[in-house]
Design a protein around this motif. Sequence first.
Motif, PDB file in Angstrom:
ATOM      1  N   MET A 186       8.166  31.886 -38.552  1.00  0.00           N
ATOM      2  CA  MET A 186       9.193  32.818 -39.328  1.00  0.00           C
ATOM      3  C   MET A 186      10.406  32.184 -39.816  1.00  0.00           C
ATOM      4  O   MET A 186      11.148  31.009 -39.154  1.00  0.00           O
ATOM      5  N   CYS A 187      10.918  32.344 -40.999  1.00  0.00           N
ATOM      6  CA  CYS A 187      12.128  31.716 -41.300  1.00  0.00           C
ATOM      7  C   CYS A 187      13.127  33.196 -41.500  1.00  0.00           C
ATOM      8  O   CYS A 187      13.018  33.854 -42.439  1.00  0.00           O
ATOM      9  N   ASN A 207      16.662  32.907 -42.456  1.00  0.00           N
ATOM     10  CA  ASN A 207      17.266  32.972 -43.728  1.00  0.00           C
ATOM     11  C   ASN A 207      16.627  33.397 -44.789  1.00  0.00           C
ATOM     12  O   ASN A 207      17.007  34.186 -45.644  1.00  0.00           O
ATOM     13  N   SER A 266      21.451  25.310 -42.766  1.00  0.00           N
ATOM     14  CA  SER A 266      21.431  26.232 -41.939  1.00  0.00           C
ATOM     15  C   SER A 266      20.072  26.748 -41.565  1.00  0.00           C
ATOM     16  O   SER A 266      19.184  26.449 -42.432  1.00  0.00           O
TER      17      SER A 266
HETATM   18  N1  LIG Z   1      11.077  25.186 -40.233  1.00  0.00           N
HETATM   19  C1  LIG Z   1      10.855  26.282 -39.548  1.00  0.00           C
HETATM   20  C2  LIG Z   1      10.740  27.647 -40.143  1.00  0.00           C
HETATM   21  C3  LIG Z   1      11.876  27.964 -41.172  1.00  0.00           C
HETATM   22  C4  LIG Z   1      13.131  28.110 -40.363  1.00  0.00           C
HETATM   23  C5  LIG Z   1      14.113  28.604 -41.284  1.00  0.00           C
HETATM   24  N2  LIG Z   1      14.681  27.882 -42.125  1.00  0.00           N
HETATM   25  C6  LIG Z   1      15.075  29.748 -40.502  1.00  0.00           C
HETATM   26  O1  LIG Z   1      16.153  30.210 -41.554  1.00  0.00           O
HETATM   27  O2  LIG Z   1      14.704  30.614 -39.429  1.00  0.00           O
HETATM   28  C7  LIG Z   1       9.383  25.996 -38.650  1.00  0.00           C
HETATM   29  O3  LIG Z   1       8.403  25.717 -39.297  1.00  0.00           O
HETATM   30  O4  LIG Z   1       9.490  26.244 -37.365  1.00  0.00           O
END
Ligand SMILES: N[C@@H](CCC[C@H](N)C(=O)O)C(=O)O
Length: 260
Positions: free
Chosen positions: A73-74, A76, A198
């Motif tokens: 999940m992301c 943002n 962020s």
């Molecule tokens: N890079 C992370 C997933 C993305 C996180 C994101 N930027 C957020 O806002 O939560 C992963 O692969 O674990």
Amino acid sequence: MQLTFYKYQGTGNDFVMIDNRSGFFPKDDTTLVARLCDRRFGIGADGLILLEDDDQTDFRMVYYNSDGNTSSMCGNGGRCIVAFAKSLGIVNDNATFIAVDGLHHAHIAEQGMVSLQMKDVDTIDINAEFVFLDTGSPHHVQMEDDLQNLDVKTLGAQIRYSDLYGKAGSNVNFVHQEDQNTFSLRTYERGVEDETLSCGTGATAVAIAMHAIGRTSSQAIDLNVQGGRLRVTFKQDGKRFTEVFLVGPAEFVFKGTVSC
Ligand SMILES: N[C@@H](CCC[C@H](N)C(=O)O)C(=O)O
């Protein structure tokens, strides 16, 4: 192919958004996604998000990191896709959507602030030097005295690739407490393999971790990230954190077309 895209950002975590309700996008083309996210050879973004039709909810969110792979999940990105769905006329100020970690509810408040409900958290691994928890994505959280001068990319990569997290790896957050309910953080993101401005699931993880280790007793926590400010609120029910909300801005940047 001529591809229409929309660029959004949430506290500096930026995303290429694509309306894939027609299903035209080649979803297994890792090279294409990585190239679209490339800051020199493409549009440039921390991730790419597809908005798709869903039978049960307003839409489906499919998230890719900038390395071209789908991931967890992301937070943002979840806030940004709600703003995107509103601009497409799919939702008004309330949205329900499905993402890789399940169902999400969201609300758009005044001045474009998007409040996104995150998954409940009931497992928190507390160690002497760090806390590990999953807020939709996996997060290592550790306190630092001198946050501004930290080499986040080098230290983050060392922890992300260490034996602690094996092949799957983890996102890594470095935290400094500012006051009773305010924390500053810098995040190394897995799949971007660099510091981002962020990380929403990271800010959520920091807020819950700081409460779990007794750094704060507040259930409304402000987070200074490199690209702005986020707020995380929650309820605590024994060891379970429920009604977790991530709140912050989600802004349209520009629309374009690209040949690929
Ligand atoms: N890079 C992370 C997933 C993305 C996180 C994101 N930027 C957020 O806002 O939560 C992963 O692969 O674990």
